[in-house]
Design an enzyme around this catalytic site. Structure first.
Site, short mmCIF file in Angstrom:
data_model
loop_
_atom_site.label_atom_id
_atom_site.label_comp_id
_atom_site.label_asym_id
_atom_site.label_seq_id
_atom_site.Cartn_x
_atom_site.Cartn_y
_atom_site.Cartn_z
N GLU A 70 37.55 45.50 -130.34
CA GLU A 70 38.77 46.10 -130.91
C GLU A 70 39.38 47.17 -130.02
O GLU A 70 40.58 47.17 -129.78
CB GLU A 70 38.49 46.71 -132.29
CG GLU A 70 38.61 45.74 -133.44
CD GLU A 70 37.40 44.83 -133.55
OE1 GLU A 70 36.43 45.04 -132.80
OE2 GLU A 70 37.45 43.92 -134.38
N HIS A 127 34.06 47.20 -145.89
CA HIS A 127 35.16 46.26 -145.68
C HIS A 127 36.28 46.42 -146.68
O HIS A 127 37.09 45.51 -146.85
CB HIS A 127 34.63 44.81 -145.75
CG HIS A 127 33.81 44.42 -144.57
ND1 HIS A 127 32.53 44.89 -144.38
CD2 HIS A 127 34.08 43.63 -143.51
CE1 HIS A 127 32.05 44.40 -143.25
NE2 HIS A 127 32.96 43.63 -142.70
#
Lengths: 402, 360
Positions: free
Chosen positions: B90, B159
């Protein structure tokens, strides 16, 4: 390679030199030499032996015999000297508290910036970290606008809003304050180069300290995977702030850290070494082979920044030794003089002109006014209609234009 | 749009809709049912076609058709150059995306969920958001960071975080949070055409939900302006302000409350930054009561910001009671179904809060 300089040339010699440099990319021909008749007894070019580069995953290496012309030599001398004097002036202004905050000086490392630019085009791209004043200059910024940015004035290259670490100009993406963040950015610029298909490349610089950042390894992976035209360059000046390379890295062979990316270790104090290695690296990139990594072994005379005296983690003897044996400007000067490529007086004249340019720039940088308060909230968004920005209290409704 | 509004009111009269089912039409005027997923897909398809500098990069966006199938078919149509699968890096690929934007491209950088954007947040804030300002206008960064934000179903604490407040805190960014298909398509097109860094917060639970889209919104030039809220349902008694999935919850609550004679005005923020405070103020000056609804945590959140802005502006004097915030519970998201359900605002929580605010 073309150089564009945006300063004045008071003497005939310089304006002639400049005309020659603007119109030719090869050593000047006979006609041009005649126009500088008074210097016709100098050698126009000479061959030099340079140090061999250590290589990693490469079958070939940059040449060890290189040619430098008189004009190139004078050019490199002038630019390195300008950079040196500019940084020393910044030191002075910082101690007078006219420059504030962070100021990371580049003196000692001039051969890196000059050697790199000598083998790329202004149409190529370059990004570096915060020790960026030298690169801002080689990429086309003027001393005046660089110094005025350091002093935070409206005539600064970023109108006073960026400061030492955030200077930008065409095809130069700063000036980046977060250690290592510029490396993925540089690979992104290279991706755009490949995407546009104009055979441009990106030179992406970082230091020995940054070399341990995880995002750099993520970038190595993607650059190699996608064959991005990026030259990664590690300027190893032996110290990441106060931490020597031996104390920071399990492997100090920075040119090998790209693992599957071919690498070169280069003498970063010799402008011709840097130039030749960059030429080699640029050819590699432009032939579509993907990224390549260069480690430039160099040295900074100042501490990490102006708040670091630079002597708590290294000895004065070490600094003095580098200065006397490996100074990039002295090395070049010796080459020019001992090969009869320039005279002492000629070089002194350049020194005088450089000193004047720096003085004028410092004068401007200390007298130009700061940006107006009306500019406070501008440049938040690009190509947007004006917006209102909340000030420090609910009644302070400030205006922002693009 | 008027047709969607009518359809919601109609279905509200029948029963309380379970959160997630929305907008099934009885009769069909000139519109078509499009899921949020397809709306996003259309937006990217149209913008990829319109401007060759636009490209999409992220994990699984190309050959997998997108982790949530949002980019289905795009790689097949546009190829490797325009739709790029990245390794799981990322920070690296967000930085690469930002760098490519600096050099003239118009990247769409997908985070598989915004939870993973935390790994790359330095690139979003320090490299993207601040650069135009630091360079005094020399260096623009026309990039879109998009992906699902907030809670999904049963994906637990790491998440499920909502990043609206974190990103909207930073000047230099625009932060957009669509609810329905029209929002999704129009706002994503606007975001891609915007010359500034835009954080585009989608919602995984909304991807499969169909909404009616008008003929106008089928046009390739249809965009929804960033920075303008929308009144989804007019009302006189109280204002409900929300963003993303919870706009639907508010409309459900409004339908129930309407039967008791309480008419809620439901505002869909659409954009978190810059926030359309004027629309909220105009509504509050009419209704005199305000409830904010969000999925994120209460502290320093979107609702907290709305409270502060209302207090600082003309609408304060029109309030008959303090503003009420309905938010996610101030805990990391648990896994077990009942616990998870009770960690987020439910329709009954909104109804309860409305009645408390109105003191009925």
């Amino acid at each position: 390679m073309k150089w564009r300089r945006r300063h004045h040339h008071p003497s005939l010699f310089l304006s002639t030199l400049n005309r020659i440099l603007k119109t030719t990319t090869e050593p000047p021909d006979a006609a041009a030499v005649i126009s500088v008749r008074s210097y016709a007894d100098f050698t126009t070019q000479a061959t030099f032996e340079i140090k061999k580069c250590d290589v990693h995953k490469l079958d070939e290496a940059p040449a060890t015999e290189v040619v430098m012309t008189r004009d190139e030599g004078l050019q490199y001398y002038r630019i390195m000297q300008t950079m040196r004097r500019m940084e020393l002036k910044a030191d002075q202004l910082y101690k007078q508290k006219i420059i504030r905050g962070f100021c990371h000086l580049y003196d000692g490392q001039e051969a890196c910036a000059v050697g790199i630019e000598a083998s790329i085009n202004l149409t190529d791209h370059l990004i570096t970290a915060y020790r960026a004043h030298g690169y801002t200059y080689t990429r086309g910024g003027t001393v005046k606008e660089i110094m005025a940015e350091l002093t935070g004035r409206r005539g600064g290259i970023a109108k006073g809003k960026g400061g030492s670490m955030h200077m930008y100009c065409k095809h130069f993406y700063g000036g980046n304050g977060i250690v290592g963040a510029q490396v993925p950015l540089g690979a992104g610029v290279a991706l755009a180069c490949k995407y546009h298909g104009k055979n441009e490349l990106c030179v992406c610089l970082y230091g020995d300290g940054a070399a341990n950042q995880g995002q750099i390894f993520e970038t190595y992976n993607m650059a190699a995977l996608w064959k991005l035209p990026v030259i990664f360059i590690c300027e190893n000046n032996r110290y990441g702030m106060g931490t020597s390379v031996e104390r920071a890295a399990a492997s100090t062979d920075y040119f090998k850290r790209g693992e599957f990316i071919p690498g070169l270790r280069v003498d970063g104090m010799d402008v011709l070494c840097v130039r030749e290695a960059t030429r080699f690296a640029a050819d590699h990139c432009r032939s579509g082979k993907g990224p390549i990594l260069m480690e430039l072994q160099t040295y900074r005379y100042h501490g990490h920044s102006m708040s670091d005296p630079g002597v708590s983690y290294r000895t004065r003897e070490e600094i003095q030794e580098v200065r006397s044996k490996s100074d990039p400007i002295s090395l070049l000067k010796d080459r020019l003089l001992s090969n009869n490529m320039a005279s002492v007086e000629e070089l002194k004249e350049i020194d005088v002109e450089v000193r004047k340019e720096i003085e004028d720039a410092a004068q401007f940088a200390t007298t130009d006014p700061e940006p107006p308060l009306e500019d406070l909230c501008n440049h938040l968004y690009h190509n947007d209609s004006p917006v209102e920005v909340r000030g420090t209290n609910p009644w302070a409704k400030l205006k922002s234009v693009s | 749009m008027a047709t969607s509004l009518r359809c919601f009111l109609r279905s509200g009269k029948k029963a309380v809709l379970v959160a997630g089912r929305r907008g099934f039409q009885r009769s069909a005027p000139a519109g078509v049912q499009v899921t949020v997923r397809d709306a996003l897909n259309q937006a990217m398809d149209e913008e990829l076609e319109r401007d060759e500098r636009v490209f999409l990069m992220g994990e699984e966006v190309a050959q997998y058709d997108g982790a949530y199938k949002v980019s289905r078919g795009l790689w097949k149509k546009y190829g490797d150059k325009r739709v790029i699968d990245t390794p799981i890096s990322e920070m690296g690929f967000a930085g690469i995306a930002v760098g490519s934007a600096m050099a003239g491209l118009r990247p769409i950088c997908e985070f598989m969920t915004f939870n993973f954007s935390m790994q790359a947040i330095d690139q979003v804030i320090n490299s993207a958001a601040k650069t135009y300002y630091m360079s005094a206008g020399l260096q623009a960064v026309p990039i879109v960071f998009r992906g699902p934000n907030g809670a999904s179903a049963g994906v637990a604490a790491q998440h499920s975080q909502c990043f609206a407040a974190w990103y909207a805190h930073c000047p230099g960014l625009k932060v957009v949070s669509p609810w329905n298909s029209e929002d999704a398509k129009g706002l994503l097109k606007s975001a891609i055409r915007d010359d500034n860094p835009v954080v585009f917060l989608e919602n995984e639970l909304m991807y499969g939900v169909p909404f009616e889209m008008t003929e106008e919104s089928q046009s390739k030039d249809f965009t929804v302006p960033i920075g303008k809220a929308k009144i989804e349902r007019p009302g006189n008694h109280i204002t409900l302000v929300s963003h993303s999935r919870f706009v639907g919850h508010c409309l459900d609550a409004a339908a129930v409350l309407a039967k008791e004679g309480i008419e809620c005005e439901v505002i869909n923020l659409r954009t978190i930054r810059p926030m359309d405070v004027e629309s909220i103020e105009a509504s509050v000056m009419k209704t005199n009561h305000l409830v904010t609804v969000e999925g994120g945590w209460p502290q320093f959140g979107v609702g907290a910001e709305i409270c502060a802005r209302i207090m600082e502006g003309p609408a304060f004097n029109y309030l008959d009671s303090p503003v009420t915030r309905v938010t996610g519970v101030d805990i990391p998201m648990p896994y077990a179904k009942t616990l998870e359900e009770n960690s987020l605002p439910q329709v009954k929580d909104i109804i309860f809060s409305v009645k408390k605010t109105l003191n009925v």
